[in-house]
Design an enzyme around this catalytic site. Structure first.
Site, short mmCIF file in Angstrom:
data_model
loop_
_atom_site.label_atom_id
_atom_site.label_comp_id
_atom_site.label_asym_id
_atom_site.label_seq_id
_atom_site.Cartn_x
_atom_site.Cartn_y
_atom_site.Cartn_z
N HIS A 151 0.88 -1.18 0.00
CA HIS A 151 0.00 0.00 0.00
C HIS A 151 0.91 1.23 0.00
CE1 HIS A 151 -2.80 2.89 1.90
NE2 HIS A 151 -3.78 2.08 1.53
N ASP A 173 2.96 -4.65 8.18
CA ASP A 173 1.75 -3.85 8.08
C ASP A 173 0.56 -4.81 8.18
OD1 ASP A 173 -0.53 -2.67 7.11
OD2 ASP A 173 0.37 -1.88 5.28
N GLN A 231 -4.59 -5.38 7.02
CA GLN A 231 -5.58 -6.26 6.39
C GLN A 231 -5.64 -7.65 7.01
OE1 GLN A 231 -7.83 -5.33 4.39
NE2 GLN A 231 -7.06 -3.29 3.87
N LYS A 257 -10.45 -0.94 10.65
CA LYS A 257 -10.56 -2.17 9.87
C LYS A 257 -10.81 -3.36 10.80
CE LYS A 257 -7.23 -0.39 6.47
NZ LYS A 257 -7.98 0.04 5.30
N CYS A 294 -4.70 2.44 -3.64
CA CYS A 294 -3.44 2.96 -3.07
C CYS A 294 -2.29 1.99 -3.33
CB CYS A 294 -3.56 3.26 -1.57
SG CYS A 294 -4.74 4.55 -1.23
N1 PMP Z 1 -1.80 -0.76 4.67
C1 PMP Z 1 -2.76 -1.50 4.11
C2 PMP Z 1 -2.42 -2.89 3.62
C3 PMP Z 1 -4.05 -1.00 3.99
O1 PMP Z 1 -5.00 -1.73 3.42
C4 PMP Z 1 -4.34 0.30 4.47
C5 PMP Z 1 -5.71 0.89 4.35
N2 PMP Z 1 -6.30 0.71 3.11
C6 PMP Z 1 -3.31 1.02 5.05
C7 PMP Z 1 -2.07 0.46 5.14
C8 PMP Z 1 -3.55 2.39 5.58
O2 PMP Z 1 -4.38 2.35 6.68
P1 PMP Z 1 -4.95 3.69 7.35
O3 PMP Z 1 -5.59 4.46 6.24
O4 PMP Z 1 -5.92 3.21 8.35
O5 PMP Z 1 -3.80 4.42 7.93
#
Ligand code: PMP
Length: 604
Positions: free
Chosen positions: A137, A214, A217, A240, A380
């Site tokens: 991401h 990270d 997910q 999430k 993203c």
């Molecule tokens: N890493 C991953 C794998 C994600 O899916 C996301 C959110 N889509 C993020 C980071 C960022 O998370 P946040 O917007 O809650 O900071």
């Protein structure tokens, strides 16, 4: 018709599913006449919140709110206790050695930025290497790029195979004595791949590097044991995990966090401040400057408790069964291609419709008309999309509250969307064939059609001024009471768009900032000093409709009239601001900016 295919695919629902679903106010059947109930399939972006979480946040605000760590009065001490209990719940949930290793942040993004800014700047130097993966991401790419720019460190990327799995041999080859950090996601948000993090961490450690995972997910879909996996840093977001937005966690091993400089300076993170020197508080306060998101932490603790009451393994197992069913159903839709077919996958179904091509933006918009929420775009993960050679996908992602009916509604809707696109494509090609039949007697020798010689018809003004054109369309919109009807009108407008010759679809005419591919050719009307006209086209029908709207208002109008027109007010007036996502509006904004640029130049 495909929509009617109801395969007998083995699917065992989680036994308490109905009771679980009942706890989500937003998922309850709508009162009669208020439309279909919501099919929410965008939980990878944010999960919905159960009543218990909503109530915990509300109770905090109603009965316990005060600033923490400061007051001598009971209320403040209760708030402090709730906040610190939340930290203990997090530690228990991810099996951290102690609560102080769990820092509250705004979410995964801030957690990663914290590590990059503090550990990274203190420890990396030119030539050091950070290993990421193709699946990351942007929030696990850009902070490291910023760090690399500041320190001269180098970023290496683990490649993937066609299924979307990391190539572990290639990873091993990237590891060296120069590797200082391996930062990868536990689960890919775009493809659903579950990565073998334990193995990846062990290899990183063997090379003398640290590992950041990270977990955005993963956290809501399986057991997280940071000590068993031996992660140095682990990050996740509350929203999430059935919790509130604006709260997340950075787990770090104590020896690492102790050695790291603070992230932000301010109240609560100090031991002693003088103008000459400041000493810092111990963990976790050192990294939590200022008043934190107290109600967020309370809500997150309630979410964890709620998840634990079901069992995160149960949740994962339910989602796996549903993923299997959904995969089978989607694969039966002709023209639909799944992206991401890893052997170990979480409940993410990313797909494109290629035959006939339907832009993901149109897929998302048309599903929304049926009260089905999916995410569309690059998620993203632009480097991953570039690698896959696509602009984006439509993504359905699962949570504990989804059931077989949700998947059936999704699959039936998609089959219908494909079927309609096929009928439209056939009708268009029939019309084309009839046209070429009627041209049969024309001379075979066609004139040269280089760009200059193409006799292109740019749309003329539809009214005396943009305001007059806007009034006309606003009157029309006022006769269309709801978004589905307005959407249909836009699609019809898009169908009538004057054709934009392929020769004009150049890089210079490409519009950035849209979810779909958009080209726009703006020119001063030949023979006129200040009349602006334009042609544009997109692969998304909804964007073609918006182009049609813009053409009605602007094309053929004078530069000064274009500059004087307030587009935002117009979009609000016709209610489109409520139905168009920011990214689409960004694309629109980019188109309007092009018009305005030429208008400004024309006025001098
Ligand atoms: N890493 C991953 C794998 C994600 O899916 C996301 C959110 N889509 C993020 C980071 C960022 O998370 P946040 O917007 O809650 O900071």
């Amino acid at each position: 018709m495909n929509a009617l295919i109801q395969p007998e695919i083995a699917y065992q629902a989680y036994p308490g599913l109905d009771a679980v679903r009942d706890q989500f106010p937003i998922l309850q059947p709508q009162p009669r006449g208020a439309g279909e109930s919501l099919v929410f399939l965008d939980s990878a972006a944010s999960t919905q919140q159960p009543e218990a979480v909503i109530a915990a946040s509300a109770d905090y605000h109603r009965f316990h709110h005060a600033n923490i760590h400061r007051g001598v009065y009971q209320l403040s001490q209760t708030a402090t206790r709730l906040y610190e209990q939340a930290r203990a719940s997090v530690a228990d949930f991810i099996n951290a050695a102690e609560p102080a290793e769990c820092l509250f942040t705004r979410g995964t993004t801030e957690s990663i930025n914290l590590v990059a800014s503090t550990w990274g700047r203190a420890n990396l130097k030119a030539g050091d290497e950070i290993i990421l993966s193709m699946l990351e991401h942007h929030s696990n790419i850009v902070p490291w790029q910023l760090l690399a720019q500041a320190t001269g460190a180098i970023i290496k990327v683990i490649p993937i195979n066609d299924a979307g799995e990391l190539l572990l041999d290639a990873y091993r080859q990237l590891l060296s004595s120069r590797t200082r950090l391996v930062a990868i996601n536990h689960v890919s948000n775009a493809l659903g791949t579950i990565n073998p993090v334990q193995e990846i961490i062990a290899e990183a450690h063997a090379a003398g590097a640290l590992a950041l995972i990270d977990g955005a997910q993963w956290i809501a879909h399986g057991v997280t044991d940071v000590r068993a996996m031996n992660a140095d840093f682990y990050t996740f977001s509350g929203h999430k995990l059935y919790g509130p937005t604006g709260i997340g966690v950075l787990y770090g091993k104590r020896w690492l966090l102790d050695a790291m400089p603070p992230y932000q300076g301010g109240g609560d993170m100090i031991e002693q401040v003088t103008f000459a020197e400041t000493t810092y508080a111990g963990l976790p306060n050192k990294f939590e400057a200022g008043t934190p998101h107290i109600s967020g932490a309370v809500g997150l603790a309630a979410a964890i408790e709620w998840v634990q009451s079901i069992g995160v393994e149960q949740i994962g197992a339910h989602e796996q069964a549903l993923l299997h069913y959904a995969t089978e159903r989607l694969l039966q839709i002709p023209g639909l291609e799944l992206k991401g077919t890893a052997q170990h996958k979480s409940g993410v179904l990313s797909f494109v419709i290629t035959d006939p091509p339907v832009s993901t933006l149109d897929v998302g918009t048309q599903l929304d008309l049926r009260s089905i929420c999916v995410r569309t775009g690059h998620h993203c993960c632009q480097p991953l999309m570039a690698h896959l050679g696509i602009a984006g996908t439509a993504r359905a992602s699962l949570a504990v509250y989804n059931n077989r009916n949700d998947i059936d509604r999704l699959a039936d809707a998609l089959a219908d969307i494909v079927e309609r696109a096929r009928r439209t494509a056939t009708a268009k090609s029939d019309r084309g064939a009839r046209k070429s039949d009627s041209n049969r007697d024309l001379p075979v020798e066609m004139p040269d059609r280089s760009m200059e010689s193409v006799d292109v018809a740019y749309p003329a003004a539809t009214a005396d001024s943009p305001e007059a054109a806007a009034d006309e369309t606003a009157d029309l919109f006022s006769l269309l009471p709801d978004w589905p009807m307005r959407h249909e009108y836009l699609i019809e407008l898009g169908d009538k768009l004057p054709p934009m010759p392929e020769a004009l679809k150049t890089d210079a005419n490409y519009i950035r900032g849209c979810q779909s591919t958009v080209h726009m050719a703006v020119r001063r009307k030949p023979g006129s000093a200040d009349i602006i006209e334009f042609l544009a086209d997109s692969d998304a029908n909804i964007v073609r409709g918006l182009i049609g709207l813009l053409q009605r208002i602007f094309s053929g109008q004078s530069a000064s009239a274009i500059l004087a027109f307030d587009v935002d007010a117009y979009f609000a007036r016709i209610g489109l601001d409520r139905n168009l996502s920011l990214s689409r509006r960004n694309g629109l904004a980019a188109m309007i900016q092009r018009l305005r640029e030429l208008a400004r130049q024309s006025i001098g």
